[in-house]
Design a protein around this motif. Structure first.
Motif, PDB file in Angstrom:
ATOM      1  N   UNK A 131       0.829  -1.211   0.000  1.00 23.19           N
ATOM      2  CA  UNK A 131       0.000   0.000   0.000  1.00 23.19           C
ATOM      3  C   UNK A 131       0.860   1.257   0.000  1.00 23.19           C
ATOM      4  N   UNK A 132       1.958   1.236   0.760  1.00 18.53           N
ATOM      5  CA  UNK A 132       2.859   2.398   0.792  1.00 18.53           C
ATOM      6  C   UNK A 132       3.488   2.641  -0.570  1.00 18.53           C
ATOM      7  N   UNK A 133       3.868   1.577  -1.259  1.00 16.91           N
ATOM      8  CA  UNK A 133       4.462   1.708  -2.588  1.00 16.91           C
ATOM      9  C   UNK A 133       3.452   2.299  -3.560  1.00 16.91           C
ATOM     10  N   UNK A 134       2.242   1.758  -3.564  1.00 14.80           N
ATOM     11  CA  UNK A 134       1.201   2.270  -4.454  1.00 14.80           C
ATOM     12  C   UNK A 134       0.913   3.740  -4.144  1.00 14.80           C
ATOM     13  N   UNK A 135       0.820   4.084  -2.877  1.00  9.58           N
ATOM     14  CA  UNK A 135       0.565   5.471  -2.497  1.00  9.58           C
ATOM     15  C   UNK A 135       1.700   6.378  -2.988  1.00  9.58           C
ATOM     16  N   UNK A 136       2.934   5.938  -2.818  1.00  6.19           N
ATOM     17  CA  UNK A 136       4.082   6.737  -3.255  1.00  6.19           C
ATOM     18  C   UNK A 136       4.070   6.928  -4.779  1.00  6.19           C
ATOM     19  N   UNK A 137       3.830   5.856  -5.512  1.00  7.62           N
ATOM     20  CA  UNK A 137       3.788   5.949  -6.975  1.00  7.62           C
ATOM     21  C   UNK A 137       2.653   6.855  -7.443  1.00  7.62           C
ATOM     22  N   UNK A 138       1.560   6.840  -6.703  1.00  6.43           N
ATOM     23  CA  UNK A 138       0.379   7.620  -7.068  1.00  6.43           C
ATOM     24  C   UNK A 138       0.522   9.096  -6.708  1.00  6.43           C
ATOM     25  N   UNK A 139       1.082   9.375  -5.538  1.00  6.68           N
ATOM     26  CA  UNK A 139       1.062  10.740  -5.012  1.00  6.68           C
ATOM     27  C   UNK A 139       2.346  11.537  -5.236  1.00  6.68           C
ATOM     28  N   UNK A 140       3.437  10.867  -5.556  1.00  6.93           N
ATOM     29  CA  UNK A 140       4.705  11.570  -5.746  1.00  6.93           C
ATOM     30  C   UNK A 140       4.864  11.937  -7.209  1.00  6.93           C
ATOM     31  N   UNK A 141       5.116  13.210  -7.468  1.00  6.35           N
ATOM     32  CA  UNK A 141       5.206  13.706  -8.836  1.00  6.35           C
ATOM     33  C   UNK A 141       6.362  13.062  -9.588  1.00  6.35           C
ATOM     34  N   UNK A 142       7.555  13.125  -9.018  1.00 11.15           N
ATOM     35  CA  UNK A 142       8.740  12.543  -9.637  1.00 11.15           C
ATOM     36  C   UNK A 142       9.380  11.618  -8.617  1.00 11.15           C
ATOM     37  N   UNK A 143       9.446  10.339  -8.948  1.00  9.91           N
ATOM     38  CA  UNK A 143       9.995   9.353  -8.016  1.00  9.91           C
ATOM     39  C   UNK A 143      11.485   9.152  -8.276  1.00  9.91           C
ATOM     40  N   UNK A 144      12.171   8.605  -7.292  1.00 11.30           N
ATOM     41  CA  UNK A 144      13.578   8.251  -7.439  1.00 11.30           C
ATOM     42  C   UNK A 144      13.677   6.737  -7.423  1.00 11.30           C
ATOM     43  N   UNK A 145      14.207   6.193  -8.521  1.00 11.98           N
ATOM     44  CA  UNK A 145      14.391   4.742  -8.615  1.00 11.98           C
ATOM     45  C   UNK A 145      15.877   4.420  -8.600  1.00 11.98           C
ATOM     46  N   UNK A 146      16.163   3.152  -8.372  1.00  8.34           N
ATOM     47  CA  UNK A 146      17.530   2.644  -8.461  1.00  8.34           C
ATOM     48  C   UNK A 146      17.518   1.454  -9.404  1.00  8.34           C
ATOM     49  N   UNK A 147      18.480   1.432 -10.308  1.00 10.05           N
ATOM     50  CA  UNK A 147      18.720   0.253 -11.130  1.00 10.05           C
ATOM     51  C   UNK A 147      20.170  -0.151 -10.912  1.00 10.05           C
ATOM     52  N   UNK A 148      20.504  -1.401 -11.303  1.00  8.97           N
ATOM     53  CA  UNK A 148      21.846  -1.918 -11.042  1.00  8.97           C
ATOM     54  C   UNK A 148      22.659  -2.006 -12.327  1.00  8.97           C
ATOM     55  N   UNK A 149      23.883  -1.541 -12.215  1.00  7.26           N
ATOM     56  CA  UNK A 149      24.851  -1.779 -13.290  1.00  7.26           C
ATOM     57  C   UNK A 149      25.373  -3.203 -13.137  1.00  7.26           C
ATOM     58  N   UNK A 150      26.063  -3.696 -14.145  1.00 14.36           N
ATOM     59  CA  UNK A 150      26.628  -5.048 -14.062  1.00 14.36           C
ATOM     60  C   UNK A 150      27.540  -5.208 -12.852  1.00 14.36           C
ATOM     61  N   UNK A 151      28.205  -4.126 -12.476  1.00 11.45           N
ATOM     62  CA  UNK A 151      29.119  -4.153 -11.331  1.00 11.45           C
ATOM     63  C   UNK A 151      28.380  -4.275 -10.005  1.00 11.45           C
ATOM     64  N   UNK A 152      27.036  -4.081 -10.019  1.00  9.72           N
ATOM     65  CA  UNK A 152      26.241  -4.095  -8.801  1.00  9.72           C
ATOM     66  C   UNK A 152      25.975  -2.707  -8.260  1.00  9.72           C
ATOM     67  N   UNK A 153      26.663  -1.702  -8.813  1.00  9.33           N
ATOM     68  CA  UNK A 153      26.460  -0.321  -8.377  1.00  9.33           C
ATOM     69  C   UNK A 153      25.024   0.113  -8.652  1.00  9.33           C
ATOM     70  N   UNK A 154      24.416   0.772  -7.667  1.00  6.35           N
ATOM     71  CA  UNK A 154      23.058   1.288  -7.833  1.00  6.35           C
ATOM     72  C   UNK A 154      23.107   2.671  -8.475  1.00  6.35           C
ATOM     73  N   UNK A 155      22.243   2.882  -9.463  1.00  8.68           N
ATOM     74  CA  UNK A 155      22.197   4.141 -10.194  1.00  8.68           C
ATOM     75  C   UNK A 155      20.848   4.810  -9.930  1.00  8.68           C
ATOM     76  N   UNK A 156      20.847   5.996  -9.308  1.00  6.15           N
ATOM     77  CA  UNK A 156      19.592   6.704  -9.063  1.00  6.15           C
ATOM     78  C   UNK A 156      19.118   7.437 -10.312  1.00  6.15           C
ATOM     79  N   UNK A 157      17.800   7.452 -10.509  1.00  6.98           N
ATOM     80  CA  UNK A 157      17.203   8.132 -11.659  1.00  6.98           C
ATOM     81  C   UNK A 157      15.854   8.694 -11.251  1.00  6.98           C
TER      82      UNK A 157
END
Length: 149
Positions: free
Chosen positions: A5-31
């Motif tokens: 529920x918190x995730x859905x609320x955040x996706x719904x109510x936050x204008x621009x979200x911050x996500x993380x994806x992983x590079x092959x090295x395992x480093x997290x990249x914020x976007x």
């Protein structure tokens, strides 16, 4: 409130979200990206789209391993700059591609409507989110453990 529920609320109510994806090295990249929530199969479902099609790095990394992080605590004040890698409350998500086909047409139409309702104040940036390229790069998001169940 449950984590889902918190995730859905955040996706719904936050204008621009911050996500993380992983590079092959395992480093997290914020976007910084946009998100929306739409009704699907009786549930409210979170969605992401790559406005720039399959070439977006975040989209390529997320679909390569089906994993993404969502920072529930991030409150970006300047989304024009580079997002910080100082995670506040990073939760793991699983992502699933939603094909742009007849089987998923109603799901895409509901998402188009949700994106328009949320971001209609910015038609110049909304238009790419409703394009054929973006529709072809739609991801459904779920809590990581739920997707593996």
């Amino acid at each position: 409130m449950s984590d889902a529920d918190r995730i859905i609320q955040h996706l719904d109510e936050t204008d621009t979200i911050t996500i993380a994806t992983r590079r092959r090295s395992g480093e997290l990249v914020p976007t910084f990206i946009w998100s929306a929530v739409a009704d699907g199969a009786g549930d409210r479902v979170g969605y992401l789209r790559s406005a720039f099609g399959p070439g977006s790095w975040w989209y390529r990394r997320a679909t390569a391993d089906g994993w993404m992080g969502l920072d529930l605590g991030a409150e970006p004040e300047d989304t024009e700059g580079t997002p910080s890698a100082a995670w506040v409350e990073l939760v793991e998500l699983a992502v699933e591609h939603v094909p742009d086909d007849a089987v998923h047409a109603a799901e895409h139409e509901a998402l188009d409507a949700a994106l328009t309702a949320k971001y209609g104040h910015d038609p110049q940036n909304l238009a790419p989110m409703l394009s054929e390229d973006a529709r072809a790069c739609t991801l459904r998001v779920r809590i990581h453990e739920e997707a593996r169940a």
